[in-house]
Scaffold this motif. Structure first.
Motif, short mmCIF file in Angstrom:
data_model
loop_
_atom_site.label_atom_id
_atom_site.label_comp_id
_atom_site.label_asym_id
_atom_site.label_seq_id
_atom_site.Cartn_x
_atom_site.Cartn_y
_atom_site.Cartn_z
N SER A 1 6.65 68.59 37.91
CA SER A 1 7.50 67.63 37.05
C SER A 1 8.31 68.51 36.08
CB SER A 1 6.66 66.66 36.37
OG SER A 1 5.88 67.04 35.49
N VAL A 2 9.49 67.70 35.96
CA VAL A 2 10.40 68.51 34.75
C VAL A 2 11.10 67.15 34.03
CG1 VAL A 2 12.31 68.43 36.40
CG2 VAL A 2 12.50 69.99 34.76
N VAL A 3 11.38 67.43 32.88
CA VAL A 3 12.28 66.53 31.75
C VAL A 3 13.61 67.31 31.60
CG1 VAL A 3 12.05 65.41 29.87
CG2 VAL A 3 10.29 65.54 31.09
N ARG A 4 14.57 66.43 31.62
CA ARG A 4 15.79 67.04 31.32
C ARG A 4 16.60 66.40 30.32
NH1 ARG A 4 18.81 70.75 35.70
NH2 ARG A 4 20.64 70.03 34.47
N TYR A 5 17.26 66.87 29.65
CA TYR A 5 17.89 65.95 28.48
C TYR A 5 19.43 65.83 28.69
CZ TYR A 5 18.61 64.39 23.72
OH TYR A 5 18.76 63.16 22.62
N GLY A 6 19.93 64.43 28.81
CA GLY A 6 21.08 64.34 28.90
C GLY A 6 21.37 62.97 29.66
N HIS A 7 22.33 62.60 30.55
CA HIS A 7 22.97 61.75 31.06
C HIS A 7 22.14 61.67 32.51
CE1 HIS A 7 25.56 60.36 27.93
NE2 HIS A 7 26.01 61.67 27.72
N ALA B 1 22.31 60.60 35.89
CA ALA B 1 22.60 60.64 37.05
C ALA B 1 23.30 62.19 37.23
CB ALA B 1 24.10 59.76 37.48
N GLN B 2 23.85 62.62 36.21
CA GLN B 2 24.47 64.00 36.19
C GLN B 2 23.25 65.07 35.86
OE1 GLN B 2 27.92 64.77 36.73
NE2 GLN B 2 26.97 66.69 37.27
N GLU B 3 22.43 64.80 35.26
CA GLU B 3 21.27 65.84 35.12
C GLU B 3 20.34 65.74 36.41
OE1 GLU B 3 20.56 67.88 32.81
OE2 GLU B 3 22.39 67.26 31.70
N ILE B 4 20.25 64.57 37.16
CA ILE B 4 19.46 64.74 38.49
C ILE B 4 20.29 65.34 39.57
CG2 ILE B 4 18.71 63.06 40.24
CD1 ILE B 4 18.26 61.00 38.13
N VAL B 5 21.81 64.94 39.51
CA VAL B 5 22.50 65.87 40.73
C VAL B 5 22.44 67.25 40.26
CG1 VAL B 5 24.71 66.22 41.28
CG2 VAL B 5 23.67 63.95 41.26
N ASP B 6 22.69 67.89 38.95
CA ASP B 6 22.97 68.98 38.74
C ASP B 6 21.22 69.78 39.23
OD1 ASP B 6 25.36 68.76 37.92
OD2 ASP B 6 24.79 68.87 35.68
N HIS B 7 20.26 69.21 38.75
CA HIS B 7 19.14 69.81 39.12
C HIS B 7 18.88 69.86 40.63
CE1 HIS B 7 14.97 71.06 37.62
NE2 HIS B 7 14.57 70.66 38.80
N ALA B 8 19.19 68.97 41.13
CA ALA B 8 19.07 68.97 42.81
C ALA B 8 20.08 69.92 43.36
CB ALA B 8 19.56 67.66 43.37
N ILE C 1 11.30 67.94 47.73
CA ILE C 1 11.81 66.70 47.38
C ILE C 1 11.82 66.26 45.78
CG2 ILE C 1 11.09 64.18 47.82
CD1 ILE C 1 9.46 65.32 50.00
N LEU C 2 12.89 65.71 45.56
CA LEU C 2 13.20 65.36 43.91
C LEU C 2 13.04 63.98 43.94
CD1 LEU C 2 13.92 66.63 41.18
CD2 LEU C 2 16.54 65.99 41.88
N VAL C 3 12.13 63.54 42.89
CA VAL C 3 12.20 62.19 42.69
C VAL C 3 12.43 61.84 41.32
CG1 VAL C 3 10.24 60.09 42.76
CG2 VAL C 3 10.30 62.26 44.66
N PRO C 4 13.68 61.01 40.99
CA PRO C 4 14.03 60.76 39.70
C PRO C 4 13.12 59.40 39.34
CG PRO C 4 15.76 60.79 41.02
CD PRO C 4 14.66 60.86 42.02
#
Length: 139
Positions: A80-86, A88-95, A5-8
């Motif tokens: 947990s993970v921190v991604r750098y960028g925009h 929605a796109q980072e969340i979708v890409d990570h999922a 489960i991914l939780v933004p």
């Protein structure tokens, strides 16, 4: 069923409104929760952009560590993970890249002009994600 489960989270109490539901889902499905925060440093003239980026990422990591510890204390397997960028796109890409079974998030409940002007991360994710999404309107 929902093992991953991914939780933004964006750092707000409103976004954390999804946590009780995620806790329940993780326990009944013996799942693992990954908290994600997307960091993007907006710089202004006179700022050191690299140092500002480092500070933004560090603040995101510290925030997620606190939320992670709260979930762990009630028996939820979490990372947990921190991604750098925009966002929605980072969340979708990570999922997609990590093959999550579910994205679970709160919406801020914006509508009308404020949603049009500011956009909606949830709306962008709905239109881009390839996995089920659980949305709960924050109170």
């Amino acid at each position: 069923m929902f093992k991953k489960i991914l939780v933004p989270l964006d750092g707000s109490k409103l976004a954390e409104g999804i946590i009780p539901r995620v806790e329940w889902l993780a326990k009944i499905h013996d799942g693992e929760v990954t908290l994600i925060r997307v960091a993007l440093a907006h710089t202004f003239p006179g700022m050191d952009p690299v140092q500002h980026q480092v500070n933004v990422v560090r603040e995101a990591e510290e925030y997620l560590a606190r939320v992670e510890e709260n979930l762990r204390s009630v028996g939820v397997r979490v990372n947990s993970v921190v991604r750098y960028g925009h966002d929605a796109q980072e969340i979708v890409d990570h999922a997609r890249d990590r093959q999550f079974d579910l994205i679970a998030m709160s919406t801020h409940g914006r509508s009308g002009l404020s949603q049009f002007v500011m956009g909606s991360v949830a709306n962008k994710i709905i239109h881009s994600a390839t996995v089920p999404i659980l949305l709960c309107r924050a109170c």
